[in-house]
Design an enzyme around this catalytic site. Structure first.
Site, PDB file in Angstrom:
ATOM      1  CE  LYS A 112      42.445  -8.024  23.492  1.00 35.22           C
ATOM      2  NZ  LYS A 112      41.744  -7.639  22.245  1.00 35.22           N
ATOM      3  CE  LYS A 199      46.486 -18.287  19.838  1.00 39.42           C
ATOM      4  NZ  LYS A 199      45.113 -17.738  19.736  1.00 39.42           N
ATOM      5  CE  LYS A 202      52.379  -6.878  13.100  1.00 41.08           C
ATOM      6  NZ  LYS A 202      53.081  -5.888  13.896  1.00 41.08           N
TER       7      LYS A 202
END
Length: 336
Positions: A112, A199, A202
């Site tokens: 991240k 995957k 969103k």
């Protein structure tokens, strides 16, 4: 038995969220002989840049989606972290036990923070300690985990064990060491409709890559029609799907929705192309998601009712959390 699990309030749930986690949360309400606590991880959400108004809206929206999917707030405890300050309090107490070396090994921080690790927030680095607090606070016996969260549960166990060793007696530990739980139905891994190797997410810029739980029938049909496939027909044997990620994904979605095995789906559609399979898949999706979508829209319009649900859940959660927090303060020699 006490199960604790959370989800970040990042807006509308999609099919991957539903089949990968939420459906199993609903099932656990029947399977677990004990408490189920499900929380919206709004404290975790501020570890990355965010819009405050959107976070507040998304938290209510996620609550509506979970209830629409089948979370019964009389049988389960549904709340958002920020309404239970004990989460943040316990995180700070556990910061004295967690070790820099442990956190440096957390792969999600590396993912991240990207190349700008020095510019990442401290909250992002200590995110796993808050995750540990989330489950240790409630003496969770079991935590549903996917592959990307196993490392964090192991950290929570390490923190709990070290805290117990350092500050508690062997016959009266402060924290329960939680075990991973694998739901009976397993957790489906749902991939992007545009790329079978990624995957469903969103964060994908293309809305065509995912089925949102709020999509109407026409949108679902359109997305499935345009989903990436290959020209070969469906095989008879599951092993023959290897190397065909998009075909594997669509067949897996059908199997997850119907409760059939992948092999049973292939037996039914063997030799047929996606021109025949896609409409059948769209029909199953629409049938499954329409009641969820209808209920979501009705719930989302009632802000006061959603806040009441979260307040009630937070009050119940705070009651369960209080003894553990008090025990942690006492074990550390802190007076309050």
């Amino acid at each position: 038995m006490r199960v604790v699990s959370g989800i970040q309030p990042t807006g509308n749930l999609h099919l991957g969220n539903y089949l990968g986690a939420i459906r199993n949360w609903v099932q656990m309400q029947d399977d677990v002989a004990g408490d189920c606590l499900y929380f919206l991880a709004d404290l975790h959400a501020i570890s990355l840049p965010h819009n405050p108004a959107e976070l507040a809206s998304n938290t209510r929206e996620m609550a509506a989606a979970l209830v629409a999917c089948g979370i019964d707030t009389d049988r389960s405890i549904l709340f958002n972290q920020a309404r239970v300050p004990a989460h943040a309090e316990l995180q700070w107490l556990l910061n004295g036990t967690a070790r820099m070396g442990w956190l440096n090994r957390m792969t999600q921080f590396k993912d991240k923070s990207g190349k700008n690790r020095e510019g990442a927030s401290i909250a992002l680095f200590t995110y796993p300690v808050l995750q540990a607090a989330d489950v240790l606070l409630y003496q969770a016996t079991h935590v549903p985990v996917g592959d990307d969260q196993k490392q964090h549960l192991e950290l929570a166990r390490d923190i709990a064990q070290k805290f117990n060793n350092d500050f508690a007696s062997e016959d009266a530990p402060v924290f329960t060491l939680p075990e991973p739980i694998i739901p009976k139905s397993g957790a489906a891994r749902i991939m992007s409709l545009r790329d079978g190797s990624a995957k469903m997410s969103k964060s994908d810029p293309s809305d065509m890559s995912r089925i949102n739980l709020t999509d109407d029938a026409d949108m679902i049909l359109q997305k499935i029609r345009k989903a990436k496939t290959d020209p070969a027909p469906l095989p008879l044997l599951e092993k023959d799907l290897e190397g065909r990620p998009e075909a594997q994904n669509l067949v897996g979605i059908y199997a997850s929705l119907t409760g059939d095995s992948v092999q049973a789906v292939l037996t039914r559609f063997e030799g047929q192309g996606f021109g025949a399979f896609k409409p059948a898949l769209a029909e199953v999706l629409i049938e499954t998601l329409k009641p969820i979508s209808d209920r979501f829209h009705a719930l989302r319009a009632d802000t006061e009712a959603l806040d009441a649900i979260l307040i009630k859940g937070a009050e119940r959660a705070a009651t369960l959390a209080a003894p553990t927090l008090a025990a942690a303060y006492k074990a550390l020699g802190l007076q309050r």
